[in-house]
Design an enzyme around this catalytic site. Structure first.
Site, PDB file in Angstrom:
ATOM      1  N   ASN A 104      -3.305  -3.887  -8.279  1.00  0.00           N
ATOM      2  CA  ASN A 104      -2.203  -3.289  -7.534  1.00  0.00           C
ATOM      3  C   ASN A 104      -1.571  -4.420  -6.726  1.00  0.00           C
ATOM      4  OD1 ASN A 104      -0.635  -2.213  -5.377  1.00  0.00           O
ATOM      5  ND2 ASN A 104      -1.638  -0.240  -5.583  1.00  0.00           N
ATOM      6  N   GLU A 140       1.912  -0.385  -8.763  1.00  0.00           N
ATOM      7  CA  GLU A 140       2.807  -0.482  -7.605  1.00  0.00           C
ATOM      8  C   GLU A 140       3.720  -1.709  -7.743  1.00  0.00           C
ATOM      9  OE1 GLU A 140       2.629   0.790  -2.912  1.00  0.00           O
ATOM     10  OE2 GLU A 140       0.787   0.102  -3.868  1.00  0.00           O
ATOM     11  N   TYR A 164      -1.683   4.494 -11.937  1.00  0.00           N
ATOM     12  CA  TYR A 164      -1.522   4.420 -10.482  1.00  0.00           C
ATOM     13  C   TYR A 164      -1.502   5.858  -9.960  1.00  0.00           C
ATOM     14  CZ  TYR A 164       0.540   3.415  -5.893  1.00  0.00           C
ATOM     15  OH  TYR A 164       0.770   3.341  -4.542  1.00  0.00           O
ATOM     16  N   ASP A 221      -5.355   1.564  -9.788  1.00  0.00           N
ATOM     17  CA  ASP A 221      -5.581   2.044  -8.429  1.00  0.00           C
ATOM     18  C   ASP A 221      -5.668   3.560  -8.503  1.00  0.00           C
ATOM     19  OD1 ASP A 221      -5.481   2.865  -5.816  1.00  0.00           O
ATOM     20  OD2 ASP A 221      -3.603   1.857  -5.333  1.00  0.00           O
ATOM     21  N   ASN A 238      -6.875   5.440  -6.160  1.00  0.00           N
ATOM     22  CA  ASN A 238      -6.647   5.973  -4.808  1.00  0.00           C
ATOM     23  C   ASN A 238      -7.751   6.898  -4.322  1.00  0.00           C
ATOM     24  OD1 ASN A 238      -4.483   5.140  -3.079  1.00  0.00           O
ATOM     25  ND2 ASN A 238      -3.037   5.757  -4.683  1.00  0.00           N
ATOM     26  N   ASP A 263      -2.420  -6.331  -0.674  1.00  0.00           N
ATOM     27  CA  ASP A 263      -3.481  -5.694   0.111  1.00  0.00           C
ATOM     28  C   ASP A 263      -4.635  -5.246  -0.778  1.00  0.00           C
ATOM     29  OD1 ASP A 263      -1.777  -3.803  -1.014  1.00  0.00           O
ATOM     30  OD2 ASP A 263      -1.816  -2.446   0.710  1.00  0.00           O
ATOM     31  N   HIS A 264      -4.456  -5.324  -2.092  1.00  0.00           N
ATOM     32  CA  HIS A 264      -5.528  -5.114  -3.068  1.00  0.00           C
ATOM     33  C   HIS A 264      -5.920  -6.464  -3.667  1.00  0.00           C
ATOM     34  CE1 HIS A 264      -4.911  -0.625  -3.778  1.00  0.00           C
ATOM     35  NE2 HIS A 264      -3.824  -0.962  -3.110  1.00  0.00           N
TER      36      HIS A 264
END
Length: 247
Positions: free
Chosen positions: A7, A35, A105, A144, A146, A238-239
């Site tokens: 991601n 993303e 995603y 991802d 989530n 951030d991943h």
């Protein structure tokens, strides 16, 4: 074969942060991104030897997926064939003689769990979709998703209980997906290892490793797993990327 999933939290943004050199370091047969946050024509990538596939969200600057592959597929399919879920660019499926590769995603339930109900419907529709594919040949799902499935999958599990990504509802849907015939490749090889793939930009979370493991490779044929890694050394998002190597 070597698979990478990442991601990137905006492909245009990560291109300014050494992505091209990182991509070369991967030396992977497949690189799957989530993303991407872009529309067609906003990025031109020079990736010799790779064919590029994108699925764009209708909403600009939101969601989106991509797969870059060295191996030409038999077929490329976008979405899961349900209009309610196919306007956010969340799924790319490549078909090969022996397997399907799905870059996914999963929708975030959001602040105050405003999209939890939508997320639950998505989970059921996605599980049904991959279940039908699994009847034909091996399915590899990456992306991802989530959700941190178990307490071992996030640092602060007590304070995050009932927050998006660690609600009982989301965790139960992951359990249902795994129980339907999929294996979490990293957890199969490393049942007790605490390693994370996402950190909030707030509170110096990455520096203190207050992370979550929400990026996965799931596979319907666990005997094909040779290695599974979480590549914490890669930055720019951030991943961090996750890796699967199969026979």
């Amino acid at each position: 074969m070597k698979f990478i999933s990442w991601n990137v939290n905006g492909l245009r943004a990560v291109l300014k942060k050494d992505f091209m050199n990182q991509f070369k370091e991967f030396d992977a047969d497949f690189v799957c991104l989530q993303e991407t946050k872009m529309q067609e024509g906003q990025v031109s990538l020079d990736l010799p030897g790779y064919t590029q596939y994108f699925n764009y969200a209708e909403r600009k600057g939101y969601s989106g997926t991509a797969i870059f592959t060295r191996i030409k597929p038999l077929d490329v399919h976008l979405g899961i064939d349900q209009a309610e879920f196919d306007n956010e660019g969340r799924i790319i499926r490549l078909e090969y003689p022996e397997f399907y590769l799905i870059c996914c995603y999963t929708p975030n339930s959001g602040s105050e769990l405003k999209r939890l109900e939508y997320r639950m419907k998505w989970e059921d529709a996605f599980r049904e979709y991959v279940g039908k594919l699994k009847e034909k040949k091996t399915v590899i799902i990456c992306g991802d998703l989530n959700v941190a499935h178990e307490e071992i999958d996030l640092k602060n599990f007590k304070t995050n209980h009932h927050n998006a990504g660690f609600t009982d509802e989301e965790r139960n849907k992951m359990t249902e997906l795994l129980s339907s015939g999929f294996t979490d490749s990293f957890r199969k090889l490393y049942p007790d290892e605490r390693k994370y793939s996402w950190w909030s930009y707030r509170g110096h979370a990455r520096e203190t490793n207050a992370g979550w493991r929400i990026d996965y490779f799931l596979i319907s044929s666990p005997d094909k797993i040779k290695e599974a890694k979480i590549l914490n050394e890669y930055t720019g998002s951030d991943h961090c990327p996750v890796e699967l190597i199969t026979e």
